[in-house]
Enzyme design. Structure first.
Site, PDB file in Angstrom:
ATOM      1  N   ARG A  43      18.785 -13.554   6.157  1.00 46.80           N
ATOM      2  CA  ARG A  43      19.155 -14.567   7.147  1.00 46.80           C
ATOM      3  C   ARG A  43      20.015 -13.988   8.280  1.00 46.80           C
ATOM      4  O   ARG A  43      20.904 -14.644   8.816  1.00 46.80           O
ATOM      5  CB  ARG A  43      19.884 -15.744   6.482  1.00 46.80           C
ATOM      6  CG  ARG A  43      19.061 -16.444   5.407  1.00 46.80           C
ATOM      7  CD  ARG A  43      17.768 -17.015   5.956  1.00 46.80           C
ATOM      8  NE  ARG A  43      16.931 -17.586   4.917  1.00 46.80           N
ATOM      9  CZ  ARG A  43      15.935 -16.946   4.304  1.00 46.80           C
ATOM     10  NH1 ARG A  43      15.633 -15.704   4.642  1.00 46.80           N
ATOM     11  NH2 ARG A  43      15.232 -17.539   3.376  1.00 46.80           N
ATOM     12  N   GLU A  74      23.548 -21.888   6.735  1.00 44.43           N
ATOM     13  CA  GLU A  74      22.298 -21.314   7.219  1.00 44.43           C
ATOM     14  C   GLU A  74      21.851 -22.028   8.478  1.00 44.43           C
ATOM     15  O   GLU A  74      21.303 -21.419   9.398  1.00 44.43           O
ATOM     16  CB  GLU A  74      21.209 -21.419   6.141  1.00 44.43           C
ATOM     17  CG  GLU A  74      19.901 -20.782   6.534  1.00 44.43           C
ATOM     18  CD  GLU A  74      18.909 -20.722   5.379  1.00 44.43           C
ATOM     19  OE1 GLU A  74      17.732 -21.034   5.610  1.00 44.43           O
ATOM     20  OE2 GLU A  74      19.313 -20.369   4.256  1.00 44.43           O
ATOM     21  N   SER A 116      16.913 -25.860   4.975  1.00 41.56           N
ATOM     22  CA  SER A 116      17.963 -25.414   4.051  1.00 41.56           C
ATOM     23  C   SER A 116      19.292 -25.326   4.788  1.00 41.56           C
ATOM     24  O   SER A 116      19.394 -24.686   5.829  1.00 41.56           O
ATOM     25  CB  SER A 116      17.607 -24.054   3.461  1.00 41.56           C
ATOM     26  OG  SER A 116      16.457 -24.143   2.652  1.00 41.56           O
TER      27      SER A 116
END
Length: 331
Positions: free
Chosen positions: A192, A311, A241
């Site tokens: 990420r 995130e 998410s």
């Protein structure tokens, strides 16, 4: 006496009027695309919340964007967004220029076992083009919401694969409008995370595929799509998410263990279906969603000692403060 004021007469009023400060639009260079002042952002985000862009710029193509960046005053913030599937825009909106790439950046093509895609191309469309060309390895993109540009910035992925696994090179413009084609090894991609400068704007990329039968590729894509529909609240107003998985852990499991499933703040709710998703029930503000996320982080840290990392990307200014609603547990 000449030159003296008569104390019996009132002094002349001072003229404190100053010329109006030029608007941001007046300071921006001419473009072939579209510049819009005060463009609402809530309608284009998946959460359906947030304030306006001071100015929205929709460039016609890469050359239009490069020219704009080269001539844009350096003190003007420039913020790129895609379809805002993993983005929370705060209620006060975004100062400066928001760049939203459109049709001129959405082309997808194949050549010599590779897939070339513009940054505005939807991830799922790239997966379908690769399937039709008999190129495997990009099936996971069918389960990644959003556009290629946003996926590059966060090295998006799912079901055991991520962008870095399929990338050959990344194509971007820097803040001065200069173009960079960066081999994947030099992009410093990790979970990420992308190591390229934050102010670069991705305009395209090249993926490598492995030859396979389109039917077999399509079956794997269909499996990913079914799995996503069965486990995630994809029809809700959500941003994907919310928190990254800590090393060796699953964020959803930590959230569930901390008793956060179904937790509510105003119009924001922790999804009952997948508790690493925050959902706008239709009445949430961006402050509700961010506040609920921070409460989840606090409770998980108190329960497990792990501080979850966001995130979802949160950008913009806070809105006018309002009375904070109370946190409510699932009924």
């Amino acid at each position: 006496m000449p030159g003296q004021l008569d104390p019996s007469r009132p002094a002349p009023a001072r003229d404190d009027r100053r010329p109006p400060r030029p608007s941001l639009l007046d300071r921006l260079p001419p473009v072939r695309g579209r510049l819009t002042a005060g463009a609402p952002l809530a309608p284009v985000t998946w959460f359906r919340v947030g304030g306006a862009a001071e100015v929205m710029f929709r460039p016609a193509d890469v050359e239009d964007l490069a020219g704009f960046l080269a001539a844009c005053p350096p003190d003007v913030p420039v913020t790129p967004i895609g379809v805002a599937s993993n983005l929370l825009v705060r209620d006060g909106g975004i100062p400066g220029v928001v760049v939203r790439l459109g049709r001129g950046f959405a082309d997808i093509g194949t050549r010599d076992g590779r897939v070339v895609a513009g940054a505005a191309a939807l991830d799922v469309n790239v997966a379908m083009v690769a399937r039709d060309a008999g190129l495997s390895g990009l099936e996971f993109l069918a389960g990644v919401p959003g556009t290629i540009g946003g996926g590059l910035r966060m090295n998006a992925g799912c079901y055991g694969r991520e962008m870095a696994d399929a990338l050959v090179e990344l194509d971007a413009l820097d803040r001065h409008g200069r173009r960079h084609c960066v081999p994947v090894a030099e992009a410093h991609l990790s979970y990420r995370h992308c190591g390229l400068p934050e102010d670069w704007i991705f305009v395209g990329t090249t993926f490598a595929g492995t030859p396979d039968a389109p039917e077999a590729i399509g079956q794997r894509m269909a499996q990913f799509t079914r799995q996503r529909e069965e486990t995630q609240p994809i029809r809700a107003r959500t941003g994907g998410s919310t928190f990254a998985n800590p090393p060796g852990q699953k964020a959803w499991a930590l959230i569930d263990r901390a008793g956060c499933r179904g937790l509510r703040l105003g119009g924001a709710v922790v999804s009952e279906k997948h508790c690493n998703f925050l959902v706008n029930d239709g009445a949430a503000s961006a402050a509700d969603i961010e506040g609920l996320g921070e409460e989840v982080r606090r409770r998980v840290a108190a329960d497990s000692g792990i501080l979850l990392a966001w995130e979802i990307r949160r950008i913009g200014l806070p809105g006018t403060p309002r009375a904070n609603p109370a946190i409510e547990a699932s009924s």
